[in-house]
Structure formats: C-alpha cells, structure tokens
Design a protein around this motif. Structure first.
Motif, mmCIF file in Angstrom:
data_model
loop_
_atom_site.group_PDB
_atom_site.id
_atom_site.type_symbol
_atom_site.label_atom_id
_atom_site.label_comp_id
_atom_site.label_asym_id
_atom_site.label_seq_id
_atom_site.Cartn_x
_atom_site.Cartn_y
_atom_site.Cartn_z
ATOM 1 N N TYR A 4 2.615 7.068 1.795
ATOM 2 C CA TYR A 4 2.620 5.619 1.601
ATOM 3 C C TYR A 4 2.223 5.369 0.146
ATOM 4 O O TYR A 4 1.122 5.724 -0.282
ATOM 5 N N THR A 52 4.789 -2.423 -1.682
ATOM 6 C CA THR A 52 5.056 -1.089 -1.140
ATOM 7 C C THR A 52 6.263 -0.484 -1.854
ATOM 8 O O THR A 52 7.306 -1.125 -1.977
ATOM 9 N N HIS A 97 -0.226 -6.377 -2.318
ATOM 10 C CA HIS A 97 0.354 -5.200 -2.950
ATOM 11 C C HIS A 97 1.867 -5.218 -2.794
ATOM 12 O O HIS A 97 2.425 -6.056 -2.067
ATOM 13 N N ARG A 129 1.896 2.514 -2.951
ATOM 14 C CA ARG A 129 1.778 1.085 -3.177
ATOM 15 C C ARG A 129 1.281 0.834 -4.595
ATOM 16 O O ARG A 129 0.719 1.706 -5.253
#
Length: 615
Positions: free
Chosen positions: A471, A503, A501, A473
């Motif tokens: 992940y 992604t 945020h 970000r």
C-alpha cells in the motif's frame, strides 16, 4: 493573326444539336499565368495566399537540429541568426511558389561571382550576407547541355542588375540556393521568361480556386436575396411613367417599411396584394465544402490545415491527413531544400566554426507538435531507458554511466523538456563528476555482500526482502486548506488532516518492494485549476484531479507486478464518508494547489475501514 488560348481545358465542339460525346473534343493546352495575375491573386484572395504560404511556412516552422558538440551548436545557431538564414529561406520559398522561382545569393565577398564557389576558401565569419532574388529580379542563361557537367539541364549562369542599372552581373549557379515552384518536366520545352525556372503553384490550381471563390461569392449574394417581399399594385405599369406617381410610390412604401420595422404592421390598400418569397439555403454549405475539397486536393494541403477547422464526421480526427501532409513537407525538405542549401550550409559551417568537422550534420525537426503529456511521456520513457542502461550504480551497467549521462543530457536538451538543463550541468557537473550518493554506495555494498557466500546472519536480511502486499500513499500536506473548502461547501465532517492522502498503489498480490523503484521528488505539487471533479466511490465522497506524475508512478509499479482492483487509476483524495454529506451536484470542486508529501510504503491492513474517523 495568332490567338493565344489561356484556359487549360478547351472544347471545340459542344454536344448541343449533335450526337457526339462532349468529352471527345476536349484537349489540354499550355496554361498561361502572368506574374501580374499571380500577384493579384496572392494579394486579393485569401485562398491563393494560403496555398502559397502554408507549405513554405511549414517547411521552415520547426527548422532543423544540428548534431554536434554543444559549443559548436551554439556557434552554428548564432551564425544562422546573424545571417537570418531561416527568414531568408522562408522568403525565397514563398517567392518561388508564387512566381515559379527564386534564389538566395551566397555573399562571400569574392570579387568575381562568375567563378564557381569554393566553400573551402571560406574562413571564420567568411559568409558575409544572403540576398533573396525572385525570378523577376534575375535572368537565367542558356541551359547547360554538357552531360558531364554537374549543372546539366540547369542554366549555365544567371544575370542580375549590378550597382549600375546599366550593368549586368553574371553569377555562377554554385553561388545560388535555387528554389523553383512547380517543377517543369523538361526545362528545354520552357522558352522565354520561364526558361530555367518552374511554374507558379497557382497555375494548376487557379481554376479550382476561382470556382470556390465564385461559389462563396454567389452564396453570399443569395443570402441577401433569400427573402423578397412582393407587392402587387393595380395599374402600376400604366402609371409608373408619371414622375409624380413614381415619387408618390417611393414615399408610400418608404413609410410602409418604416411602420413595418417599428411595430411589425404593414399598411396596404385593400386592392394591393402582399407576398413574401424565401429561397432555401439548405445544402449550400455542402456544395461550398465540395469545392473547398477540390481546392485542397489541387493544392495538396489538407482541409484541416487549409481552412484551420476541425474534421467533421463521426470518429474523424484528421490525423491521417495531417500525417500524409507532414510526410509531404518532409519530402520537400529532404529532396528539394537540403540539396539546394548544400553549398550554403558548407559555407555556413566554416563561417561559424572556422573549419568543417566531418561529423557535424543536421536533421530536420519533426513537424508534429507534441502535447505536454506526450513530451512528459517521452521524458519518462527516456529516463527509464537510461536507468536500465546504467543499473543502480552497482557496477553492473550495460553502458558507462558517463556516456549515458552525456547522451541523455543532449536528448533532453533537444526535446526541450527540462529548460535550463545545460546551464545546470555546467554549474553542477555531469553524473560522473559527482561523488556517489549514500544510496548508490549502499547499493554497491549490497552487491558486494551478495557476491560473498551466504552465512546464517544474512538469512534474516534475505527474508526481509520477501514479497508482501503493498500500500503506497502520499499524505496531503495542505489538508487544512482542503478541509476549510469542504466545510464551506456544506460538509459537516471530513477525514482529519493527518488522514487525508492520495493512494498510489494498493496491491493485494505480494510484490518485492525493492523492485518498485523510487520516485524523483519527495514532494509533489499539483498546480491550481485543471480538471477537478467530485464523485462518490461507494460511501466515500472523493475529489478527483489530474497528475501525470502520480499516474506514471502507479503504472510503473503495476508494470513491475503490483495489482490494482479497478479498471483504471485516477488520483483522488477522500473527503468524507458521512452518509449525510451534501449532494455532490451542488458542490464546487476544490481548485487550489494540492501539496503531497513523500511516498509511504506499508503492508495492506485488512481491517483498514475500522480505523476511519471524521472530525
């Protein structure tokens, strides 16, 4: 008495009253267009002007790229600017297309221009001037008949007026950059003023141009006749001979038109009849465009370029037409302009550099203008290719880093994607002149360790690089500005500032994090404005925006094995999960600057929704 036929298509016998086919009597004759006719067409009508100007302008528009050392390129381009080479070539091409021929006199200061030009005798700043001469300014000499002469089939000399109006100066053809308009198939057949030259490009296209101009003029006249009022007056013709009656009639209907214009009411006598007839204008546009298509074909210029309009019809882009046109312009550059300019360029290089390096040459710049996205895509592909060639500073490069660095700088300067790059390289040096960074030294050390036998203490380090979910970000650094905007749009709650945020990657499939590469910037600023939308993703209300950098980074990770749960990637910031959030149709998207922090790599938290809270 001899009659001259001016039309190119002549019919001696019409079909009227005979059983003959009209086409059986049609033949072609030599067309005649004087310089005065060409000049009048060029000055008096926009179509002939564009047919003459557009190919000449496009042939010089992007100009050429010199392939040499940076210092040499600067000197050559400075010499081109001093002599206005680009402007002189454009002027000569325009006059050649209009009058059938033009030339540029290469002024080297030689006392006798009748002798052949020897570029080897031209020294530093030896090229003094360039003078443009049209066919009207000079006279071509007899055609060279010696098959062993390099100028066979061309005039053996040219004559121009000297400093005295009574003095004629002969010029050797090697001292001229000669351009012709529409080339003649056989120079020996063209006697008189056209001997040694070509035709005006308007000669073969003038009939098509006049048909289009006449059609446009007739349509314009028809617009004014599209609505006609007809009034029938008893005994009108009987009484019109009386001056008093004529004056009364004029005054009568002048007043009637005034009353009609003011209040829409027309006052007539009971015995008078009023009628309005309207002409249908349907289909006239198609007729006019058909004539314009013929002009386009005659001039060999796409309608999209000639008229400056977008292509019509479903799925029409005009790309293929423009691609064919660009191929034609490049053919003119390669097959006509380059040979004609050869002697001038040889003198130009010696005048700029003082010598003639054998490796210096030029290429014509592509005519198609790339969009900012296309430039950025090329920049990314070029940079990625350079990385692949030099590796990661581990000593495993395919080509020496210094060589790739220098070639990459030259390519980026030519593409113009990084303004000021040359000055920056001069100030800070190339890659090979700099000390290796900590990351490069660490990568090199890791390579050396990898070459050693594996011992138990390294086992855990190897396990640290095992594939895992990913992940990635970037946190929003100016989240307070976005929250203030959201509150002003009616959002009661939003995600907290430290949770806003963007992604970049959400890969459920395990990947090797070390294969994901690294970003160029630790901070990304998305400029104000551009495409901004508010959408609903499931229960989330998100702000969509464009960022080529984020898209490229996402695509790079996907190319290296990361997965993505959606069909496409669009950068966005989640604003709120509040089910009572305002209707997005009434929300004006945030238009301010978006500032994003560095990339953060994490494993996917399967229970990430449980951590959502709003303020």
């Amino acid at each position: 008495m001899t009659a001259m036929i001016n039309d190119s298509l002549v019919s001696l016998v019409s079909r009227l009253g005979t059983g003959r086919d009209k086409a059986s009597t049609v033949f072609y004759s030599n067309p005649v267009m004087t310089d005065e006719q060409a000049l009048a067409a060029y000055r008096g009508s926009w179509l002939p002007r564009k047919i003459v100007d557009i190919p000449a302008l496009d042939s010089c528009r992007k100009w050429r790229d010199w392939q040499a050392k940076n210092a040499e390129i600067e000197l050559i381009e400075a010499e081109e600017n001093r002599l206005n080479v680009k402007g002189k070539i454009l002027e000569a091409l325009t006059k050649a297309r209009l009058f059938g021929g033009a030339a540029i006199f290469i002024g080297t200061g030689d006392a006798n221009p009748e002798l052949p030009l020897n570029p080897d005798r031209v020294g530093k700043t030896g090229l003094k001037y360039l003078t443009v001469l049209s066919r009207r300014d000079m006279t071509a000499g007899p055609i060279e008949q010696d098959v062993t002469n390099e100028y066979h089939g061309k005039p053996s000399y040219y004559e121009v007026t000297g400093s005295s109006s009574m003095q004629m100066v002969r010029i050797h053809p090697s001292r001229l950059v000669v351009f012709v308009g529409a080339r003649q198939p056989d120079s020996l057949m063209m006697m008189g003023a056209l001997e040694g030259w070509g035709d005006s490009v308007l000669t073969a296209t003038l009939d098509a141009i006049k048909n289009a101009d006449s059609t446009a003029g007739n349509i314009a006249s028809l617009v004014f006749e599209a609505k006609i009022d007809i009034i029938r007056i008893p005994d009108f013709m009987k009484q019109i001979s009386s001056p008093t009656y004529r004056a009364d009639i004029i005054e009568r209907y002048t007043l009637a038109n005034m009353s009609k214009g003011i209040n829409g009411t027309l006052l007539l006598d009971k015995e008078e009849e009023y009628e309005t007839k309207s002409a249908s204008l349907a289909g006239l546009t198609d007729i006019l465009m058909a004539f314009m298509q013929i002009v386009s074909g005659a001039a060999d210029i796409p309608v999209t370029r000639l008229l400056g309009q977008s292509p019509a019809g479903m799925n029409s882009t005009g790309e293929s037409d423009l691609a064919n046109y660009h191929d034609r312009i490049q053919s003119i550059q390669q097959l006509e302009m380059t040979p004609a300019m050869h002697k001038m360029d040889e003198c130009l290089l010696r005048s700029a550099l003082g010598t003639r390096p054998a490796e210096v040459h030029f290429t014509w710049a592509p005519l198609k203008q790339m969009s900012e996205k296309e430039r950025a895509d090329i920049f990314k592909l070029t940079a990625d290719a350079a990385r692949q060639l030099v590796g990661s500073g581990t000593g495993q490069e395919i080509i020496a880093r210094d060589a790739v660095s220098r070639a990459l700088v030259n390519r980026l300067v030519e593409d113009g994607v990084l303004p000021g790059l040359e000055d920056a390289v001069d100030e800070f040096g190339e890659i090979g002149e700099q000390e290796p960074s900590e990351a490069e030294m660490a990568a090199a050390a890791a390579t050396q360790i990898a070459k050693q036998p594996v011992v138990p203490p390294l086992k855990q380090a190897a396990n640290d690089a095992a594939p895992r979910t990913l992940y990635v970000r970037r946190d929003v650094l100016n989240a307070a500005d976005i929250i203030a905007w959201a509150k002003g749009q009616g959002f009661a709650t939003t995600l907290p500032a430290d949770d806003m945020h963007v992604t970049i990657t959400f890969s459920r499939a395990p990947v090797d994090w070390m294969e994901m590469g690294s970003t160029w910037d630790d901070e990304v600023k998305v400029p104000r404005g551009g495409a901004r939308l508010m959408e609903k993703f499931g229960e989330a209300r998100v702000l969509l925006f464009n960022s080529n950098m984020l898209r490229w980074r996402h695509d790079e990770m996907v190319d290296k094995g990361a997965t993505w749960d959606h069909e496409e990637y669009t950068p966005h910031i989640t604003i709120s999960y509040d089910p009572d959030a305002p209707d997005l149709d009434g929300v004006s998207p945030y238009q301010g600057e978006i500032v994003l922090g560095p990339e953060r790599f994490e494993e996917i938290d399967a229970d990430w929704r449980a951590g959502i809270s709003e303020e």
